[in-house]
Write a protein that holds these residues in place. Structure first.
Motif, PDB file in Angstrom:
ATOM      1  N   GLU A  84     -23.009  -5.031   5.239  1.00  0.00           N
ATOM      2  CA  GLU A  84     -21.696  -5.493   4.808  1.00  0.00           C
ATOM      3  C   GLU A  84     -20.739  -5.454   5.990  1.00  0.00           C
ATOM      4  OE1 GLU A  84     -20.755  -6.576   1.826  1.00  0.00           O
ATOM      5  OE2 GLU A  84     -22.757  -6.298   0.942  1.00  0.00           O
ATOM      6  N   ALA A  85     -19.759  -6.338   5.994  1.00  0.00           N
ATOM      7  CA  ALA A  85     -18.742  -6.314   7.050  1.00  0.00           C
ATOM      8  C   ALA A  85     -17.897  -5.052   6.917  1.00  0.00           C
ATOM      9  CB  ALA A  85     -17.857  -7.547   6.958  1.00  0.00           C
ATOM     10  N   PRO A  86     -17.465  -4.473   8.020  1.00  0.00           N
ATOM     11  CA  PRO A  86     -16.544  -3.335   7.936  1.00  0.00           C
ATOM     12  C   PRO A  86     -15.266  -3.740   7.214  1.00  0.00           C
ATOM     13  CG  PRO A  86     -17.366  -3.638  10.180  1.00  0.00           C
ATOM     14  CD  PRO A  86     -17.768  -4.846   9.410  1.00  0.00           C
ATOM     15  N   ALA A  87     -14.580  -2.766   6.628  1.00  0.00           N
ATOM     16  CA  ALA A  87     -13.331  -3.042   5.921  1.00  0.00           C
ATOM     17  C   ALA A  87     -12.251  -3.505   6.899  1.00  0.00           C
ATOM     18  CB  ALA A  87     -12.863  -1.790   5.184  1.00  0.00           C
ATOM     19  N   LEU A  88     -11.344  -4.331   6.405  1.00  0.00           N
ATOM     20  CA  LEU A  88     -10.211  -4.797   7.210  1.00  0.00           C
ATOM     21  C   LEU A  88      -9.145  -3.705   7.251  1.00  0.00           C
ATOM     22  CD1 LEU A  88      -8.758  -7.174   8.684  1.00  0.00           C
ATOM     23  CD2 LEU A  88      -7.802  -7.798   6.458  1.00  0.00           C
ATOM     24  N   LYS A  89      -8.694  -3.368   8.457  1.00  0.00           N
ATOM     25  CA  LYS A  89      -7.631  -2.377   8.629  1.00  0.00           C
ATOM     26  C   LYS A  89      -6.825  -2.761   9.866  1.00  0.00           C
ATOM     27  CE  LYS A  89      -6.764   2.620   9.193  1.00  0.00           C
ATOM     28  NZ  LYS A  89      -5.666   2.704   8.192  1.00  0.00           N
ATOM     29  N   THR A  90      -5.507  -2.822   9.736  1.00  0.00           N
ATOM     30  CA  THR A  90      -4.673  -3.266  10.849  1.00  0.00           C
ATOM     31  C   THR A  90      -3.580  -2.275  11.239  1.00  0.00           C
ATOM     32  OG1 THR A  90      -3.238  -4.473   9.308  1.00  0.00           O
ATOM     33  CG2 THR A  90      -5.068  -5.704  10.306  1.00  0.00           C
ATOM     34  N   GLU A  91      -3.493  -1.154  10.534  1.00  0.00           N
ATOM     35  CA  GLU A  91      -2.486  -0.150  10.862  1.00  0.00           C
ATOM     36  C   GLU A  91      -3.172   1.192  11.127  1.00  0.00           C
ATOM     37  OE1 GLU A  91       0.338  -0.066   7.700  1.00  0.00           O
ATOM     38  OE2 GLU A  91       1.123  -2.069   8.143  1.00  0.00           O
ATOM     39  N   PHE A  92      -2.795   1.837  12.239  1.00  0.00           N
ATOM     40  CA  PHE A  92      -3.499   3.048  12.657  1.00  0.00           C
ATOM     41  C   PHE A  92      -2.557   4.166  13.095  1.00  0.00           C
ATOM     42  CE2 PHE A  92      -6.401  -0.479  13.099  1.00  0.00           C
ATOM     43  CZ  PHE A  92      -7.580   0.011  12.554  1.00  0.00           C
ATOM     44  N   ALA A  93      -1.289   4.088  12.749  1.00  0.00           N
ATOM     45  CA  ALA A  93      -0.340   5.150  13.119  1.00  0.00           C
ATOM     46  C   ALA A  93      -0.821   6.492  12.574  1.00  0.00           C
ATOM     47  CB  ALA A  93       1.054   4.828  12.578  1.00  0.00           C
ATOM     48  N   GLY A  94      -0.871   7.505  13.444  1.00  0.00           N
ATOM     49  CA  GLY A  94      -1.280   8.838  13.037  1.00  0.00           C
ATOM     50  C   GLY A  94      -2.780   9.040  12.936  1.00  0.00           C
ATOM     51  N   GLU A  95      -3.574   7.991  13.244  1.00  0.00           N
ATOM     52  CA  GLU A  95      -5.021   8.088  13.109  1.00  0.00           C
ATOM     53  C   GLU A  95      -5.687   8.363  14.466  1.00  0.00           C
ATOM     54  OE1 GLU A  95      -6.160   8.134  10.227  1.00  0.00           O
ATOM     55  OE2 GLU A  95      -5.122   6.723   8.907  1.00  0.00           O
ATOM     56  N   ASN A  96      -6.896   8.903  14.409  1.00  0.00           N
ATOM     57  CA  ASN A  96      -7.765   9.003  15.579  1.00  0.00           C
ATOM     58  C   ASN A  96      -8.633   7.748  15.631  1.00  0.00           C
ATOM     59  OD1 ASN A  96      -6.836  11.579  16.280  1.00  0.00           O
ATOM     60  ND2 ASN A  96      -8.362  12.582  14.984  1.00  0.00           N
ATOM     61  N   VAL A  97      -8.781   7.153  16.811  1.00  0.00           N
ATOM     62  CA  VAL A  97      -9.498   5.881  16.896  1.00  0.00           C
ATOM     63  C   VAL A  97     -10.394   5.830  18.132  1.00  0.00           C
ATOM     64  CG1 VAL A  97      -7.626   4.661  15.702  1.00  0.00           C
ATOM     65  CG2 VAL A  97      -7.676   4.674  18.204  1.00  0.00           C
ATOM     66  N   TYR A  98     -11.455   5.050  17.997  1.00  0.00           N
ATOM     67  CA  TYR A  98     -12.278   4.614  19.134  1.00  0.00           C
ATOM     68  C   TYR A  98     -12.128   3.096  19.239  1.00  0.00           C
ATOM     69  CZ  TYR A  98     -14.876   9.069  19.443  1.00  0.00           C
ATOM     70  OH  TYR A  98     -15.235  10.379  19.607  1.00  0.00           O
ATOM     71  N   LEU A  99     -12.014   2.588  20.450  1.00  0.00           N
ATOM     72  CA  LEU A  99     -11.922   1.157  20.678  1.00  0.00           C
ATOM     73  C   LEU A  99     -13.236   0.660  21.273  1.00  0.00           C
ATOM     74  CD1 LEU A  99      -8.411   0.968  22.430  1.00  0.00           C
ATOM     75  CD2 LEU A  99      -8.944   1.262  19.997  1.00  0.00           C
ATOM     76  N   ILE A 100     -13.684  -0.490  20.806  1.00  0.00           N
ATOM     77  CA  ILE A 100     -14.885  -1.083  21.386  1.00  0.00           C
ATOM     78  C   ILE A 100     -14.643  -2.555  21.692  1.00  0.00           C
ATOM     79  CG2 ILE A 100     -15.932  -1.575  19.098  1.00  0.00           C
ATOM     80  CD1 ILE A 100     -18.676  -0.895  20.598  1.00  0.00           C
ATOM     81  N   ASP A 101     -15.078  -2.973  22.865  1.00  0.00           N
ATOM     82  CA  ASP A 101     -15.026  -4.372  23.309  1.00  0.00           C
ATOM     83  C   ASP A 101     -13.625  -4.823  23.728  1.00  0.00           C
ATOM     84  OD1 ASP A 101     -16.366  -6.751  23.931  1.00  0.00           O
ATOM     85  OD2 ASP A 101     -15.890  -7.660  21.998  1.00  0.00           O
ATOM     86  N   PHE A 102     -12.718  -3.891  23.994  1.00  0.00           N
ATOM     87  CA  PHE A 102     -11.396  -4.266  24.518  1.00  0.00           C
ATOM     88  C   PHE A 102     -10.632  -3.027  24.951  1.00  0.00           C
ATOM     89  CE2 PHE A 102     -10.066  -2.735  20.460  1.00  0.00           C
ATOM     90  CZ  PHE A 102      -8.700  -2.480  20.524  1.00  0.00           C
ATOM     91  N   MET A 103      -9.672  -3.240  25.839  1.00  0.00           N
ATOM     92  CA  MET A 103      -8.692  -2.204  26.171  1.00  0.00           C
ATOM     93  C   MET A 103      -7.393  -2.853  26.647  1.00  0.00           C
ATOM     94  SD  MET A 103     -10.556  -0.396  29.436  1.00  0.00           S
ATOM     95  CE  MET A 103     -11.991  -1.168  30.193  1.00  0.00           C
ATOM     96  N   GLU A 104      -7.063  -3.975  26.018  1.00  0.00           N
ATOM     97  CA  GLU A 104      -5.821  -4.695  26.293  1.00  0.00           C
ATOM     98  C   GLU A 104      -4.838  -4.447  25.149  1.00  0.00           C
ATOM     99  OE1 GLU A 104      -4.964  -6.726  28.812  1.00  0.00           O
ATOM    100  OE2 GLU A 104      -6.861  -7.123  29.851  1.00  0.00           O
ATOM    101  N   ARG A 105      -3.601  -4.179  25.487  1.00  0.00           N
ATOM    102  CA  ARG A 105      -2.568  -3.981  24.474  1.00  0.00           C
ATOM    103  C   ARG A 105      -2.408  -5.224  23.593  1.00  0.00           C
ATOM    104  NH1 ARG A 105       1.176  -0.306  23.796  1.00  0.00           N
ATOM    105  NH2 ARG A 105       0.623   0.645  25.784  1.00  0.00           N
TER     106      ARG A 105
END
Length: 305
Positions: free
Chosen positions: A55-76
């Motif tokens: 299944e596709a991962p869930a859509l999420k666009t807000e991450f304030a206060g969360e811990n995150v890992y980024l993959i395939d980018f590091m551009e603002r």
């Protein structure tokens, strides 16, 4: 507290599958992570997910206060708008160093290879974690996609080795054959709006204070675009205006001819012409052997801006 793992906005197969593969690895190592996505799943990625039963991962666009890992980018410009309010625990990427900053040390796996999933494969090997059969198949497909079935100048021996090993795990005898199936699906440009096509694989870059948007469509036969150029330019103009972009470019890449037709809408066409040492004809030009946005387009634009 769970950490979220996601790729760039308007995600491609590498971003979506990378979030899934990296999350599986992190969870096997005892971390609590959740793969998510910032945008819609494109037809190629949907094909891969269905082919291997994910299944596709869930859509999420807000991450304030969360811990995150980024993959395939590091551009603002490719990050969620509230990225500064999140804690970046790590980055896995195969692009140039971006403009994101962190307040704390982070884990970084950054390699000059053709695909982020190639790096994730190395991470599995480093930690001696076995890759499940179906996940290996998806990771293999992501690498084939990003390297244009090994034709991209970004492709390395590390990528081809990863595909071979992942194919063995997945029980796939002919990876290139499956790769062509993917690109045939990717070549279906008749069932989307023209705006959706421009945005299917679209990235914004900040160059000298200007927002430069670059999209790419990879097909097996460039003639599919013959009767839609005018509509594509109209969609590009809308996308350019809505975010006050200086330039919007669209690469129409023919993987069989190994080159790209470049469509241009810019406040200064001379910068684009200088970047590629060519003259535009009706705001477009054929660029032979140009297959990679990352390696053959962005660096030349940045020198101009």
């Amino acid at each position: 507290m769970s950490a979220y793992i996601f790729g760039h906005t308007t995600p491609d197969s590498d971003s979506i599958i990378g979030a899934l593969s990296l999350s599986y690895l992190k969870n096997q190592l005892g971390e609590d992570t959740i793969p998510v996505r910032q945008g819609e799943v494109n037809p190629e990625t949907a094909f891969i997910l269905e082919r291997f039963g994910f299944e596709a991962p869930a859509l999420k666009t807000e991450f304030a206060g969360e811990n995150v890992y980024l993959i395939d980018f590091m551009e603002r410009s490719q990050s969620p708008k509230d990225i500064d309010e999140a804690t970046i625990l790590g980055i896995v990427d195969h692009h140039k160093m971006g403009d994101l900053k962190t307040d704390t040390p982070l884990e970084m796996w950054v390699r000059p290879v053709g695909c982020s999933n190639t790096i994730v494969k190395e991470m599995f090997d480093h930690h001696n974690v076995k890759i499940p059969k179906e996940l290996a198949g998806m990771m293999m497909c992501a690498i084939l996609s990003d390297t244009v079935i090994f034709k991209s100048p970004t492709c390395t021996k590390t990528d081809t080795k990863a595909v071979k090993e992942l194919a063995e795990i997945a029980g796939i005898e002919n990876p290139k054959e499956l790769g062509m199936e993917m690109f045939i699906v990717k070549s279906d440009v008749l069932n989307d709006t023209k705006e959706a096509l421009v945005l299917r694989d679209f990235k914004d870059f900040n160059m000298g204070g200007n927002t430069i948007g670059v999209g790419q469509l990879e097909v097996v036969d460039l003639s599919v675009f013959d009767n839609m150029k005018e509509e594509l330019f109209a969609a590009m103009q809308k996308i350019k205006d809505e975010a006050d972009r200086h330039t919007v470019l669209l690469l129409l890449t023919d993987i069989m001819q190994e080159g790209s037709q470049l469509l241009v809408l810019s406040n200064d066409n001379s910068k684009i012409e200088s970047a590629f040492e060519m003259t535009l004809d009706d705001n477009q030009v054929w660029l032979p052997k140009v297959m990679s946005r990352k390696k053959q387009v962005i660096p030349f634009l940045e020198k101009q801006f």
